[in-house]
Design a protein around this motif. Sequence first.
Motif, short mmCIF file in Angstrom:
data_model
loop_
_atom_site.label_atom_id
_atom_site.label_comp_id
_atom_site.label_asym_id
_atom_site.label_seq_id
_atom_site.Cartn_x
_atom_site.Cartn_y
_atom_site.Cartn_z
N LEU A 97 0.48 -1.21 0.12
CA LEU A 97 -0.07 0.20 -0.42
C LEU A 97 1.28 1.10 -0.18
O LEU A 97 0.35 2.19 -0.56
N ASP A 98 2.18 1.46 0.82
CA ASP A 98 2.77 2.23 0.63
C ASP A 98 2.19 3.52 1.14
O ASP A 98 2.76 4.78 0.82
N LEU A 99 1.43 3.59 1.94
CA LEU A 99 0.30 4.16 2.72
C LEU A 99 1.44 5.14 3.43
O LEU A 99 1.98 6.58 3.22
N HIS A 102 3.20 7.75 0.79
CA HIS A 102 2.57 9.03 0.16
C HIS A 102 1.70 9.12 1.40
O HIS A 102 1.56 11.02 0.81
N ASP A 225 -9.14 4.50 -0.18
CA ASP A 225 -8.12 3.42 -0.69
C ASP A 225 -8.74 3.60 -2.39
O ASP A 225 -9.34 4.31 -2.62
N SER A 226 -7.87 2.99 -3.75
CA SER A 226 -7.99 3.64 -4.84
C SER A 226 -9.99 2.66 -5.32
O SER A 226 -10.13 3.38 -6.94
N THR A 263 -6.04 10.09 -0.08
CA THR A 263 -6.73 9.53 -0.77
C THR A 263 -6.21 9.85 -1.89
O THR A 263 -5.22 9.04 -3.10
N LEU A 266 -2.65 8.13 -3.21
CA LEU A 266 -2.38 6.62 -3.28
C LEU A 266 -3.52 6.21 -4.55
O LEU A 266 -2.53 5.40 -5.06
N ARG A 267 -4.23 7.07 -4.44
CA ARG A 267 -4.30 6.73 -6.34
C ARG A 267 -4.12 7.33 -7.45
O ARG A 267 -4.24 6.92 -8.88
#
Length: 268
Positions: A97-99, A102, A225-226, A263, A266-267
Amino acid sequence: MNKGIRGSLGQTPISEMRDNGAKSFYKMARVLDCFTRSRKHLSISDIMSLTGLPRTTIHRIVASLREIEMIDQDNRRGDYRLGLKMFYYGSAVIANLDLNRHAHPHVLQLHQITGELVHLHMFDGSQMVCIEREEMGAERNTTLTTIEAAPIHTTSVGKAFLAFQEEDLINRIIDEEGLEKRTENTLSTIAELKADLTCILSRGYARDDEENEIGIRCVGAPIHDSRGRVFASISVSGPAERLPESRQDALAPAVIETANRITEALRA
């Protein structure tokens, strides 16, 4: 004549093999779903009761899951628990996810704008787990990052997540985790909590009015999320005297905007 692509030696049709494989996978998932924070160790009889599957089926599934290290058996107790391979997969999901990468610049910016403590949390299946915390050090002008868990019904990050979930998930979390009364302000009944979740869904952000800890108030907003699903949240928190309801409402747009920026990142 082609009827289901059955071979000359009477092999099972490919479509039937696919269906059987899917059914086996779903049964495995049902067994894994039996394990929760409150149900850490389960016997074969426990799993039978929870799934409704026959004993022979449970034995076969558990043996397969043990072989691939997704379930371990306690040699002393004889029952079963989730294996470390599940932790490996969970860690891989979070890494993919690499939150952190990002979100970090946005988390830091929110901290700098508000001057208050900022938390970034993810839902781990039962609770909200903090993956980043930004605050100014007591003696140095630096940021600190810690990992901690928070009860889902007592915090703004938890309620910001919960308000945007399906009824089934909300009820499952309540059933499994309970509604522990952490302070006199904790929403400890289903009716109180669901009424608050309705308000959160309407206004787009959650408040923690000393519900997790006396003297601390928070404002939280959801992160998508995406696919548009809420899976994380971010909050600003501080001393109660510094965050009366009027300031919480004033901070809410910045918290929501930060959540929206994460958000979008992340997209991208």
